[in-house]
Design a protein around this motif. Structure first.
Motif, PDB file in Angstrom:
ATOM      1  N   ARG A 134      11.752  17.624   1.814  1.00 46.27           N
ATOM      2  CA  ARG A 134      10.695  16.495   2.225  1.00 46.27           C
ATOM      3  C   ARG A 134       9.619  16.877   1.707  1.00 46.27           C
ATOM      4  N   LEU A 135       9.259  18.346   2.037  1.00 43.52           N
ATOM      5  CA  LEU A 135       7.780  18.706   1.444  1.00 43.52           C
ATOM      6  C   LEU A 135       7.648  18.563  -0.032  1.00 43.52           C
ATOM      7  N   LEU A 136       8.651  18.779  -0.791  1.00 39.60           N
ATOM      8  CA  LEU A 136       8.613  18.777  -2.205  1.00 39.60           C
ATOM      9  C   LEU A 136       8.579  17.177  -2.836  1.00 39.60           C
ATOM     10  N   THR A 137       9.190  16.369  -1.950  1.00 35.28           N
ATOM     11  CA  THR A 137       9.389  14.983  -2.322  1.00 35.28           C
ATOM     12  C   THR A 137       7.839  14.440  -2.162  1.00 35.28           C
ATOM     13  N   LEU A 138       7.206  14.848  -0.957  1.00 35.16           N
ATOM     14  CA  LEU A 138       5.851  14.157  -0.557  1.00 35.16           C
ATOM     15  C   LEU A 138       4.961  14.755  -1.746  1.00 35.16           C
ATOM     16  N   ARG A 139       5.168  16.057  -1.974  1.00 39.67           N
ATOM     17  CA  ARG A 139       4.098  16.526  -3.087  1.00 39.67           C
ATOM     18  C   ARG A 139       4.298  15.940  -4.406  1.00 39.67           C
ATOM     19  N   ALA A 140       5.455  15.613  -4.905  1.00 43.29           N
ATOM     20  CA  ALA A 140       5.703  14.902  -6.125  1.00 43.29           C
ATOM     21  C   ALA A 140       5.161  13.626  -6.017  1.00 43.29           C
ATOM     22  N   ARG A 141       5.372  12.788  -5.049  1.00 41.82           N
ATOM     23  CA  ARG A 141       5.024  11.575  -4.745  1.00 41.82           C
ATOM     24  C   ARG A 141       3.420  11.512  -4.801  1.00 41.82           C
ATOM     25  N   ALA A 142       2.710  12.459  -4.154  1.00 44.07           N
ATOM     26  CA  ALA A 142       1.248  12.500  -4.415  1.00 44.07           C
ATOM     27  C   ALA A 142       0.837  12.812  -5.615  1.00 44.07           C
ATOM     28  N   ASP A 143       1.823  13.707  -6.305  1.00 44.00           N
ATOM     29  CA  ASP A 143       1.016  14.111  -7.688  1.00 44.00           C
ATOM     30  C   ASP A 143       1.393  12.836  -8.705  1.00 44.00           C
ATOM     31  N   ARG A 144       2.342  12.127  -8.413  1.00 41.53           N
ATOM     32  CA  ARG A 144       2.551  10.808  -9.476  1.00 41.53           C
ATOM     33  C   ARG A 144       1.448   9.766  -8.887  1.00 41.53           C
ATOM     34  N   GLY A 145       0.629   9.868  -8.016  1.00 39.42           N
ATOM     35  CA  GLY A 145      -0.396   8.946  -7.616  1.00 39.42           C
ATOM     36  C   GLY A 145       0.365   7.705  -7.004  1.00 39.42           C
ATOM     37  N   ASP A 146       1.661   7.815  -6.487  1.00 36.46           N
ATOM     38  CA  ASP A 146       2.297   6.654  -5.856  1.00 36.46           C
ATOM     39  C   ASP A 146       1.562   6.408  -4.170  1.00 36.46           C
ATOM     40  N   ALA A 147       1.036   7.227  -3.654  1.00 39.22           N
ATOM     41  CA  ALA A 147       0.326   7.273  -2.576  1.00 39.22           C
ATOM     42  C   ALA A 147      -0.720   8.163  -2.218  1.00 39.22           C
ATOM     43  N   ASP A 148      -1.830   7.665  -1.711  1.00 36.86           N
ATOM     44  CA  ASP A 148      -2.814   8.921  -1.235  1.00 36.86           C
ATOM     45  C   ASP A 148      -2.226   9.889  -0.231  1.00 36.86           C
ATOM     46  N   LEU A 149      -2.433  11.063  -0.462  1.00 39.22           N
ATOM     47  CA  LEU A 149      -1.621  12.173   0.311  1.00 39.22           C
ATOM     48  C   LEU A 149      -2.105  12.042   2.014  1.00 39.22           C
ATOM     49  N   ASP A 150      -3.348  11.989   2.064  1.00 37.10           N
ATOM     50  CA  ASP A 150      -4.043  11.990   3.422  1.00 37.10           C
ATOM     51  C   ASP A 150      -3.382  10.803   4.089  1.00 37.10           C
ATOM     52  N   GLU A 151      -3.223   9.666   3.397  1.00 36.65           N
ATOM     53  CA  GLU A 151      -2.937   8.172   4.139  1.00 36.65           C
ATOM     54  C   GLU A 151      -1.221   8.340   4.312  1.00 36.65           C
ATOM     55  N   LEU A 152      -0.432   8.932   3.301  1.00 37.96           N
ATOM     56  CA  LEU A 152       0.788   9.281   3.540  1.00 37.96           C
ATOM     57  C   LEU A 152       1.128  10.210   4.881  1.00 37.96           C
ATOM     58  N   LEU A 153       0.381  11.147   4.879  1.00 32.53           N
ATOM     59  CA  LEU A 153       0.673  12.136   5.926  1.00 32.53           C
ATOM     60  C   LEU A 153       0.022  11.610   7.256  1.00 32.53           C
ATOM     61  N   GLY A 154      -0.912  10.921   7.112  1.00 36.36           N
ATOM     62  CA  GLY A 154      -1.338  10.267   8.427  1.00 36.36           C
ATOM     63  C   GLY A 154      -0.404   9.304   9.073  1.00 36.36           C
ATOM     64  N   ALA A 155       0.448   8.684   8.214  1.00 27.01           N
ATOM     65  CA  ALA A 155       1.480   7.463   8.733  1.00 27.01           C
ATOM     66  C   ALA A 155       2.633   8.096   9.103  1.00 27.01           C
ATOM     67  N   LEU A 156       2.878   9.346   8.509  1.00 28.36           N
ATOM     68  CA  LEU A 156       4.051  10.073   9.003  1.00 28.36           C
ATOM     69  C   LEU A 156       4.006  10.710  10.135  1.00 28.36           C
ATOM     70  N   ARG A 157       2.611  11.385  10.467  1.00 25.80           N
ATOM     71  CA  ARG A 157       2.350  12.003  11.768  1.00 25.80           C
ATOM     72  C   ARG A 157       2.206  11.009  12.607  1.00 25.80           C
ATOM     73  N   HIS A 158       1.654   9.642  12.468  1.00 30.37           N
ATOM     74  CA  HIS A 158       1.677   8.725  13.408  1.00 30.37           C
ATOM     75  C   HIS A 158       3.233   8.436  14.146  1.00 30.37           C
ATOM     76  N   GLU A 159       4.075   8.290  12.851  1.00 33.33           N
ATOM     77  CA  GLU A 159       5.381   7.708  13.168  1.00 33.33           C
ATOM     78  C   GLU A 159       6.031   9.032  13.919  1.00 33.33           C
ATOM     79  N   LEU A 160       6.073  10.356  13.650  1.00 34.47           N
ATOM     80  CA  LEU A 160       6.629  11.331  14.114  1.00 34.47           C
ATOM     81  C   LEU A 160       6.299  11.429  15.630  1.00 34.47           C
ATOM     82  N   ARG A 161       4.957  11.395  15.852  1.00 37.29           N
ATOM     83  CA  ARG A 161       4.354  11.758  17.105  1.00 37.29           C
ATOM     84  C   ARG A 161       5.349  10.493  18.041  1.00 37.29           C
ATOM     85  N   GLY A 162       4.985   9.166  17.505  1.00 36.89           N
ATOM     86  CA  GLY A 162       5.704   8.222  18.640  1.00 36.89           C
ATOM     87  C   GLY A 162       7.178   8.346  18.879  1.00 36.89           C
TER      88      GLY A 162
END
Length: 202
Positions: A134-162
């Motif tokens: 999952r870490l590698l997938t997130l990094r690859a997605r961020a490197d491709r510019g598919d999503a801003d990394l901070d926004e992506l991690l923020g959304a994941l953090r919110h979902e996981l916390r809930g």
């Protein structure tokens, strides 16, 4: 030791660095314990660990908590502070689990309880391999510019916390209403779920 195959997503051998004192009993059998699908290397202490993980994509770092002169949790925190993407597993003896789970442990993705039951280490390693993927997938997605990394991690953090808060709440209710009906070992498992969930949420 044979075991269930890795999923196709993690079919390539996952790099594992075991960080331990040279005299740590059992470090030489880790490769046999985790089975196929993992490439295991041994490092003695922090400096060797940094050298071992340098240039490796999100390695799994396995540490016994009796590592001297620093404890395993501190070593994993220092690795994370170096900006390294690692999936940290901390081996700890049963009496230390509650104390460790109560505090913040940066760099520690999972606590592995000793003494290990048959197949327990491989189960943890398979979970760590999926976390690494999952870490590698997130990094690859961020490197491709598919999503801003901070926004992506923020959304994941919110979902996981809930999700975690819901699980911790249900486990707490179970502990409150069914504790007297459970044997000592299941009660301990329940307490560990609550403690680990609360720590991860924090």
């Amino acid at each position: 030791m044979s075991g269930p195959p890795l999923s196709p997503a993690i079919a390539a051998p996952a790099p594992v660095v075991v960080v331990a004192d040279p005299g740590y009993v059992g470090q030489e059998v880790v490769a046999d314990e985790v089975g196929e699908g993992f490439a295991v290397a041994i490092a003695a202490g922090f400096e060797e660990a940094v050298a071992a993980v340098a240039g490796v994509d999100a390695p799994i770092v396995l540490v016994p908590d009796n590592l001297e002169p620093m404890r395993g949790a501190e070593l994993l925190a220092r690795l994370e502070a170096q900006g390294l993407d690692v999936v940290g597993l901390l081996l700890a003896d049963e009496p230390d689990i509650a104390r460790l789970a109560a505090g913040a442990m940066p760099g520690v993705h999972a606590l592995v309880v000793r003494p290990l039951r048959q197949g327990a280490l491989r189960t943890h390693m398979l979970a760590a391999a999926r976390a690494r993927q999952r870490l590698l997938t997130l990094r690859a997605r961020a490197d491709r510019g598919d999503a801003d990394l901070d926004e992506l991690l923020g959304a994941l953090r919110h979902e996981l916390r809930g999700q975690l808060q819901g699980m911790v709440g249900l486990a707490g209710l179970l502990a409150e209403f069914a504790r007297d009906q459970l044997a000592p070992e299941p009660r301990e498992w329940l307490d560990r779920i609550v403690a680990s969930g609360e720590r991860t949420t924090r």
